[in-house]
Design an enzyme around this catalytic site. Sequence first.
Site, mmCIF file in Angstrom:
data_model
loop_
_atom_site.group_PDB
_atom_site.id
_atom_site.type_symbol
_atom_site.label_atom_id
_atom_site.label_comp_id
_atom_site.label_asym_id
_atom_site.label_seq_id
_atom_site.Cartn_x
_atom_site.Cartn_y
_atom_site.Cartn_z
ATOM 1 C CE LYS A 192 91.311 31.738 64.289
ATOM 2 N NZ LYS A 192 90.946 33.152 63.589
ATOM 3 N N GLY A 244 84.573 32.999 72.018
ATOM 4 C CA GLY A 244 83.761 33.307 70.720
ATOM 5 C C GLY A 244 82.157 32.727 71.004
ATOM 6 C CB SER A 245 79.695 32.240 68.422
ATOM 7 O OG SER A 245 80.421 31.340 67.715
ATOM 8 C CD GLU A 247 77.113 28.909 64.318
ATOM 9 O OE1 GLU A 247 76.812 30.048 64.794
ATOM 10 O OE2 GLU A 247 77.056 28.335 63.367
ATOM 11 N N GLY A 249 81.968 27.053 69.829
ATOM 12 C CA GLY A 249 82.346 26.551 71.155
ATOM 13 C C GLY A 249 81.814 25.045 71.149
ATOM 14 C CD GLU A 266 84.070 34.960 77.618
ATOM 15 O OE1 GLU A 266 82.662 34.698 77.280
ATOM 16 O OE2 GLU A 266 84.568 35.589 77.439
ATOM 17 C CB CYS A 300 80.577 37.644 75.576
ATOM 18 S SG CYS A 300 81.892 38.236 76.526
ATOM 19 C CD GLU A 397 76.221 36.499 72.109
ATOM 20 O OE1 GLU A 397 76.475 35.632 71.289
ATOM 21 O OE2 GLU A 397 76.909 36.849 72.995
HETATM 22 P P1 NDP Z 1 83.194 32.866 66.180
HETATM 23 O O1 NDP Z 1 83.027 32.228 67.329
HETATM 24 O O2 NDP Z 1 82.903 32.435 64.890
HETATM 25 O O3 NDP Z 1 84.775 33.293 66.217
HETATM 26 C C1 NDP Z 1 85.731 33.257 67.328
HETATM 27 C C2 NDP Z 1 86.929 32.882 66.984
HETATM 28 O O4 NDP Z 1 86.957 31.420 66.479
HETATM 29 C C3 NDP Z 1 87.710 33.641 65.759
HETATM 30 O O5 NDP Z 1 89.127 33.731 65.834
HETATM 31 C C4 NDP Z 1 87.261 32.683 64.696
HETATM 32 O O6 NDP Z 1 88.137 32.677 63.575
HETATM 33 C C5 NDP Z 1 87.591 31.177 65.366
HETATM 34 N N1 NDP Z 1 86.721 30.255 64.474
HETATM 35 C C6 NDP Z 1 85.847 29.962 63.729
HETATM 36 N N2 NDP Z 1 85.399 28.998 63.438
HETATM 37 C C7 NDP Z 1 86.194 28.228 64.124
HETATM 38 C C8 NDP Z 1 86.178 26.685 64.057
HETATM 39 N N3 NDP Z 1 85.434 25.807 63.593
HETATM 40 N N4 NDP Z 1 87.302 26.333 64.788
HETATM 41 C C9 NDP Z 1 88.116 26.788 65.607
HETATM 42 N N5 NDP Z 1 88.105 28.298 65.738
HETATM 43 C C10 NDP Z 1 87.142 28.835 64.903
HETATM 44 O O7 NDP Z 1 82.716 34.321 66.308
HETATM 45 P P2 NDP Z 1 82.418 35.405 65.171
HETATM 46 O O8 NDP Z 1 83.703 36.385 65.363
HETATM 47 O O9 NDP Z 1 82.349 34.625 63.858
HETATM 48 O O10 NDP Z 1 81.057 36.116 65.609
HETATM 49 C C11 NDP Z 1 79.883 35.408 65.430
HETATM 50 C C12 NDP Z 1 79.029 35.639 66.629
HETATM 51 O O11 NDP Z 1 79.712 35.075 67.967
HETATM 52 C C13 NDP Z 1 78.868 37.165 66.902
HETATM 53 O O12 NDP Z 1 77.911 37.741 66.137
HETATM 54 C C14 NDP Z 1 78.495 37.113 68.418
HETATM 55 O O13 NDP Z 1 77.133 36.676 68.737
HETATM 56 C C15 NDP Z 1 79.230 35.759 68.921
HETATM 57 N N6 NDP Z 1 80.660 36.210 69.737
HETATM 58 C C16 NDP Z 1 80.720 36.213 70.816
HETATM 59 C C17 NDP Z 1 81.939 36.531 71.614
HETATM 60 C C18 NDP Z 1 81.885 36.423 72.971
HETATM 61 O O14 NDP Z 1 82.854 36.805 73.815
HETATM 62 N N7 NDP Z 1 81.058 35.691 73.735
HETATM 63 C C19 NDP Z 1 82.819 36.956 70.887
HETATM 64 C C20 NDP Z 1 82.815 37.272 69.409
HETATM 65 C C21 NDP Z 1 81.686 36.792 68.887
HETATM 66 P P3 NDP Z 1 87.749 33.913 62.478
HETATM 67 O O15 NDP Z 1 87.403 35.334 63.257
HETATM 68 O O16 NDP Z 1 88.727 34.024 61.535
HETATM 69 O O17 NDP Z 1 86.416 33.412 61.724
#
Ligand code: NDP
Length: 795
Positions: A192, A244-245, A247, A249, A266, A300, A397
């Site tokens: 996804k 991703g975030s 939170e 995670g 990650e 990140c 962050e």
């Molecule tokens: P998220 O962690 O929300 O999103 C990462 C992925 O997870 C996206 O594909 C998202 O879908 C999906 N997702 C969201 N909620 C769920 C869930 N409950 N279960 C499974 N998958 C889910 O990051 P965001 O894109 O919203 O960014 C928010 C913050 O996260 C940023 O401001 C940044 O601080 C941090 N971030 C960190 C990253 C890293 O590499 N460490 C990368 C990106 C963000 P969708 O995009 O459709 O919401």
Amino acid sequence: MTVTELLETLPYGPAPEAAKPALEWIEAHKGRFGLFIGGKWRDPSTQEWFASINPANAKPLAEVAQGGPEDVSDAVKAARKAFASWGKTPGHVRARYLYALARQVQKHSRLFAVLETLDNGKPIRETRDIDIPLVARHFYYHAGWAQLMEGELSGYEPVGVVGQIIPWNFPLLMLAWKIAPALAMGNTVVLKPAEFTPLTALLFAEICQNVGLPAGVVNIVTGDGRTGAALVEHEGVDKIAFTGSTEVGRIIRRATAGSGKKLSLELGGKSPFLVFDDADLDSAVEGVVDAIWFNQGQVCCAGSRLLVQEGVAEKLYGKLRARMERLRVGDPLDKAVDIGAIVAPVQLQKIQQLVQKGVEEGAELWQPSWAVPAEGCFYPPTLFTNVAPASTIAQEEIFGPVLAAMTFRTPEEAVRLANNTRYGLAASIWSEDINLALDVATQVKAGTIWINSTNLFDAASGFGGYRESGFGREGGKEGLWEYVKKAESRLPIADSPKSKSRAKAKTAEAISYEPPAVSALPPIDRTAKLFIGGKQARPDSGYSKAVYGPQGQLIGEVGLGNRKDVRNAVEAARGAFEGWRRTTGHNKAQILYFLAENLEARAFEFARRLELQTGADGMAEVEAAIQALFTAAAWADKYDGVVHNTPIRNVTLAVPEPIGVMGLLCPDDRPLLALATLAGAALAMGNTLVVVPSPAHPLSATDLYQVLETSDVPAGTFNIVTGERDELAKTLAEHDDVDAVWYAGPQAGRAMVEKASALNMKRTWTLPESGPLPGMDEILRQATQVKNIWVPYGA
Ligand code: NDP
């Protein structure tokens, strides 16, 4: 303007990259994209679509399908079906597919680069020169591992169907980091992409079709967080890989707890960028530009905390401000632009709010004199100085082009400041003194350390976090373990024929031991105490618990430890950790051998105790436990790292490090052997332990503290708390100062531990309460985390 004036000012002219081919590709799909499931395109069951928007001009680029749970389910089914043959496809054939994908990425590299820039807003210079070449490199590199898997990972097999969820900051690169190793190891995937940036994943689906990748091996289901959640919760998925975030995670950790799904996370970071007073300051300034303004700081591992040695701080800030003044923010398709657009208005607002908070909290804000474009999502490079280490902008962050600077006086203070974060993804260290740089590198808690460099990535080097930055590695050989499992799943620890015969001989010669009748047992006058910080301790509760033998006879009592005892034990283990971690492998081995020697000296006593507890052959188990301690001792100075072959003038040292303070909740089967095997390996790797013995058979563990006391095991390294397994496990799993929990116990307990561990994202490893133990290779991997240290060289 005269020629002289032109030469004096050298202004940039526009150097736009054409968007046309990418827009034509979108147009060829009538501006609307379905889901890619089982090798076919289809509309989502939800009949919902959402727009993917160009953040540089707020114009919609295309409509993308909102995948629902039904679609996720169909994609998982398609992946399962494909797995039946893909999982058995010879490595060479998989290698050819990965190679073909790499070639396709290269052949369409400009299209990918432009599309990525349109969808994400990052400068074309970055997508063209960094993202897309690295994507191709990942597929080439992993084609090699597919080819080599049979020989190099013999005894391992693919995990199965993998659900992969990626963020928007490196859309195609994160896809490559996930899909390339998964396919190389014979898994099939459902991926996804992020809602903001799905387009390059859809183009990638097309190249999967072009190379004839079997249907269902790669499935792309677009959608928002709900789609991700459906994938995480789907029962047909064997592993979840998430970037991703922290939170989200944490939500995923809780959602998968107890499901048996493999998990790699990650997550976020707040990485330090340390500049010592002997650093080459001009290079360091360029490093900062790369660390925090690369990809608009939406990285990140961005070096978002600048820690400068006091004596050179003002000089460095001056150089930095001069450099910032000359950075260019604007149209990401312009090849002369340094900083592009922020991915979406919501992200821009988040950055603005955090910057406002920084000002309110008293830090000094500096931004260049020029203004960013008024239209689109742009934010200027921003420097905060005089930042308090505990303030919001030093801890949270920001995920934007905002740098928080602080000063330090000594290397010790630098390390303390660097580690003053809940994250541990990366760090960058600047000094011309390699002794200092490497010394600091070993002390900073982070998965990747760059010396005199920053944001270097390569498929050959692992990447991943310590602490709340997650667990698991992507890239390098270490990344492959995420996508394989042991073919026989669990290895019996066989007693060697020699030890069996020796045990028999001893039994015959000296023990001739019959379990005494209940009436013949001596009166119970001794309650084993807890063992904390090198001392025996009474349980805080003041209660004891009866221990029964196989025929139900009472054979002893142990203290009923509670959360206070756990707290004391964790404190002792934390206190001992630094010292034990720094003890040389040779000395750790000596201590483990000594432990084995002292156990041998009391073998009969331990054998008798084991037989009383379990009714099984006690001497054989003691012999096996001695062997296990020898094995752990043997590994203590042999579990080497590797030097990765990354393609710049550089040595990348992949160093296994201990995880830290570990809770070990022991299995019931062969209680002494299991304890010696697991604790021995964990200690050999430099961890300190809070051991909770098997509640059914705790007495061999409590007897062990007398052996520990005589074996030079440093106080606090090995603590023992007896009591109710799940109660103590919960306390350990929730404890903020525990870095990992190994739990052997019933399914409900395993789920509880995994869920509770989400609080500080500690690593967990769960096993059934009985059955053979996993092989030593897996135990050692679980006892360590790899730190990659990049050391460039050359004049
Ligand atoms: P998220 O962690 O929300 O999103 C990462 C992925 O997870 C996206 O594909 C998202 O879908 C999906 N997702 C969201 N909620 C769920 C869930 N409950 N279960 C499974 N998958 C889910 O990051 P965001 O894109 O919203 O960014 C928010 C913050 O996260 C940023 O401001 C940044 O601080 C941090 N971030 C960190 C990253 C890293 O590499 N460490 C990368 C990106 C963000 P969708 O995009 O459709 O919401």
